[in-house]
Design a protein around this motif. Structure first.
Motif, mmCIF file in Angstrom:
data_model
loop_
_atom_site.group_PDB
_atom_site.id
_atom_site.type_symbol
_atom_site.label_atom_id
_atom_site.label_comp_id
_atom_site.label_asym_id
_atom_site.label_seq_id
_atom_site.Cartn_x
_atom_site.Cartn_y
_atom_site.Cartn_z
ATOM 1 N N MET A 255 0.949 -1.436 0.038
ATOM 2 C CA MET A 255 0.085 -0.158 0.078
ATOM 3 C C MET A 255 1.193 1.686 -0.038
ATOM 4 N N ASP A 256 0.297 2.345 -0.859
ATOM 5 C CA ASP A 256 1.025 3.515 -1.282
ATOM 6 C C ASP A 256 1.747 3.964 0.628
ATOM 7 N N LYS A 257 2.558 4.989 0.736
ATOM 8 C CA LYS A 257 2.969 5.012 2.141
ATOM 9 C C LYS A 257 2.272 6.529 2.386
ATOM 10 N N GLU A 258 1.867 7.115 1.665
ATOM 11 C CA GLU A 258 1.610 8.300 1.457
ATOM 12 C C GLU A 258 -0.041 8.056 1.879
ATOM 13 N N ILE A 259 -1.126 6.958 1.730
ATOM 14 C CA ILE A 259 -2.399 6.520 1.613
ATOM 15 C C ILE A 259 -2.706 6.031 3.061
ATOM 16 N N MET A 260 -1.308 5.577 3.673
ATOM 17 C CA MET A 260 -1.541 4.717 4.775
ATOM 18 C C MET A 260 -0.968 5.871 5.825
ATOM 19 N N GLU A 261 -0.516 6.854 5.590
ATOM 20 C CA GLU A 261 0.138 8.235 6.669
ATOM 21 C C GLU A 261 -1.584 9.127 6.931
ATOM 22 N N GLN A 262 -1.985 8.643 5.045
ATOM 23 C CA GLN A 262 -3.949 9.181 5.631
ATOM 24 C C GLN A 262 -4.807 8.657 6.493
ATOM 25 N N LEU A 263 -4.635 7.582 6.227
ATOM 26 C CA LEU A 263 -5.637 6.661 7.036
ATOM 27 C C LEU A 263 -5.063 6.059 8.598
ATOM 28 N N LEU A 264 -3.899 6.292 8.858
ATOM 29 C CA LEU A 264 -3.039 6.394 9.572
ATOM 30 C C LEU A 264 -3.911 7.817 10.403
ATOM 31 N N ALA A 265 -3.781 8.565 10.133
ATOM 32 C CA ALA A 265 -3.970 10.544 10.926
ATOM 33 C C ALA A 265 -5.705 10.063 11.045
ATOM 34 N N GLU A 266 -6.518 10.136 9.953
ATOM 35 C CA GLU A 266 -8.173 9.360 10.016
ATOM 36 C C GLU A 266 -8.488 9.358 11.395
ATOM 37 N N THR A 267 -7.719 7.795 11.402
ATOM 38 C CA THR A 267 -8.027 7.123 12.217
ATOM 39 C C THR A 267 -7.458 7.632 13.665
ATOM 40 N N LEU A 268 -6.022 8.177 13.639
ATOM 41 C CA LEU A 268 -6.671 8.696 15.424
ATOM 42 C C LEU A 268 -6.836 10.226 15.742
ATOM 43 N N GLN A 269 -7.176 10.762 14.653
ATOM 44 C CA GLN A 269 -8.619 11.887 14.685
ATOM 45 C C GLN A 269 -9.772 11.131 15.434
ATOM 46 N N LYS A 270 -10.472 10.181 14.850
ATOM 47 C CA LYS A 270 -11.297 9.378 15.242
ATOM 48 C C LYS A 270 -11.182 9.310 16.945
ATOM 49 N N MET A 271 -9.699 8.355 16.773
ATOM 50 C CA MET A 271 -9.628 8.020 18.217
ATOM 51 C C MET A 271 -10.067 8.952 19.247
ATOM 52 N N GLY A 272 -9.559 10.270 18.645
ATOM 53 C CA GLY A 272 -9.445 10.658 19.821
ATOM 54 C C GLY A 272 -7.888 11.627 20.329
ATOM 55 N N LYS A 273 -6.779 10.358 19.274
ATOM 56 C CA LYS A 273 -5.921 11.018 19.773
ATOM 57 C C LYS A 273 -3.767 11.346 18.779
ATOM 58 N N SER A 274 -3.040 12.077 19.721
ATOM 59 C CA SER A 274 -2.443 12.803 18.549
ATOM 60 C C SER A 274 -1.424 12.638 18.048
ATOM 61 N N ARG A 275 -0.741 12.461 16.903
ATOM 62 C CA ARG A 275 0.567 11.525 16.456
ATOM 63 C C ARG A 275 1.491 11.505 17.440
#
Length: 82
Positions: free
Chosen positions: A1-21
């Protein structure tokens, strides 16, 4: 999977979880220091499941959007400039 896509999905998941990077990275480092390969594998599996769920939600939204676009076109009588 493209690293940029993985980073974007991780950012969205963290946002939904209420956690900062920063918090996430800190937790990962703590787990790395005190865990086995099995625990790291489980963490990775959880992250992949979250990304898969996000991808499924985006897919559903895209399908619904296409359906709504078709309904709008049909209501306009096939004209796009109503």
């Amino acid at each position: 999977m493209d690293k940029e896509i993985m980073e974007q999905l991780l950012a969205e998941t963290l946002q939904k979880m209420g956690k900062s990077r920063v918090d996430f990275d800190r937790e990962v480092e703590e787990i790395k220091k005190s865990s086995s390969v099995e625990v790291m594998g489980n963490l990775l599996a959880i992250m992949m499941e979250s990304m898969d769920a996000t991808a499924n939600m985006l897919s559903l939204i895209m399908i619904q959007n296409a359906s709504l676009q078709a309904d709008i076109t049909a209501l306009k009588g096939g004209k796009t400039n109503a």
